[in-house]
Design an enzyme around this catalytic site. Structure first.
Site, PDB file in Angstrom:
ATOM      1  CG  ASP A  89      -2.015   1.016   1.166  1.00  0.00           C
ATOM      2  OD1 ASP A  89      -1.783   2.124   0.631  1.00  0.00           O
ATOM      3  OD2 ASP A  89      -3.119   0.714   1.636  1.00  0.00           O
ATOM      4  CG  ASP A 100       1.697   0.102  -9.522  1.00  0.00           C
ATOM      5  OD1 ASP A 100       1.854   0.042  -8.292  1.00  0.00           O
ATOM      6  OD2 ASP A 100       0.567   0.158 -10.041  1.00  0.00           O
ATOM      7  CB  THR A 124       0.081 -10.756  -9.181  1.00  0.00           C
ATOM      8  OG1 THR A 124       0.357  -9.342  -9.196  1.00  0.00           O
ATOM      9  CG2 THR A 124       1.240 -11.481  -8.504  1.00  0.00           C
ATOM     10  NE  ARG A 125      -6.120 -12.882  -9.254  1.00  0.00           N
ATOM     11  CZ  ARG A 125      -6.939 -13.469  -8.398  1.00  0.00           C
ATOM     12  NH1 ARG A 125      -8.223 -13.600  -8.701  1.00  0.00           N
ATOM     13  NH2 ARG A 125      -6.504 -13.932  -7.243  1.00  0.00           N
ATOM     14  CD  GLU A 159       4.042  -7.139 -12.585  1.00  0.00           C
ATOM     15  OE1 GLU A 159       4.938  -6.659 -11.872  1.00  0.00           O
ATOM     16  OE2 GLU A 159       4.158  -8.213 -13.196  1.00  0.00           O
TER      17      GLU A 159
END
Length: 221
Positions: free
Chosen positions: A125, A161, A199-200, A202
């Site tokens: 987070d 990101d 992963t979903r 990303e």
């Protein structure tokens, strides 16, 4: 509430949508069997890795299957994410993951010095507001714990990101000392780790045009 829980203030959600019956069963029946217990799980004869905030568990399950002789601890306070990992463990019959369904700082207190060969902090987070920066996982307090828990030469792997968080991590890690950023070229921090799985989260970030960075830090001798 335990004494440890009282010492730590947790920020963020612990539960989302109501669990499906299958996931609720896994929380009730499988989680107690896999709950991290250092007396049962930490073995000096096997490498040990920790993933902090494993989300839906895709990366953690992938690593556990790739490295069956390595023990893994996954810490995640979000119940829905824990249930997703448990479903992967059940479906893929994974036997080398212990789960802590709570704040990872509780795990820190249970592990001896030099217990870990690798710590993953993947897409944490970002807590972007200035007044919330102290909530970030990459902090001076946590970096001191990472340094204590990693073996000399052990790795801290960070991915995000959020460009500001990447810069923050580079600054805070250098400030803390005891870690060496292993990048050797300008492209290194844009290159996924060698055994990486998308992963979903990303994949969604890529669809939305966000660029990920992958930082590897080695714990100094």
């Amino acid at each position: 509430m335990s004494d440890t829980e009282r010492r730590f203030q947790y920020y963020g959600r612990r539960k989302g949508k109501a669990l499906r019956p299958h996931h609720a069963r896994l929380i009730a029946e499988l989680l107690p069997q896999l709950q991290f217990d250092p007396a049962k799980f930490v073995s000096p004869s096997q490498p040990l890795r920790l993933e902090i905030g494993f989300g839906g568990g895709e990366h953690l399950a992938h690593q556990a299957l790739l490295h069956p002789d390595t023990q893994f601890i996954g810490a995640e306070p979000f119940v829905n994410g824990v249930a997703k990992l448990l479903a992967l463990i059940e479906a893929k019959k994974i036997g080398n993951i212990a789960v802590h369904a709570g704040d990872v700082r509780e795990v820190f207190e249970l592990l001896p010095d030099g217990a870990l060969e690798c710590i993953y902090v993947l897409y944490p987070d970002p807590w972007p507001k200035a007044r919330h920066l102290r909530r970030r996982m990459i902090s001076q307090d946590n970096l001191r714990q990472f340094h204590r828990l990693l073996k000399p030469g052990g790795l801290l792997l960070f991915a995000s990101d959020i460009e500001h968080y990447v810069q923050w991590t580079l600054f805070e890690t250098r400030k803390a000392g005891g870690f060496t950023w292993t990048a050797e070229s300008a492209s290194d921090w844009r290159t996924p780790f060698s055994d990486w799985i998308v992963t979903r989260y990303e994949a969604k970030a890529k669809r939305e045009g966000r660029v990920s960075s992958y930082l590897t830090f080695r714990r100094d001798s």
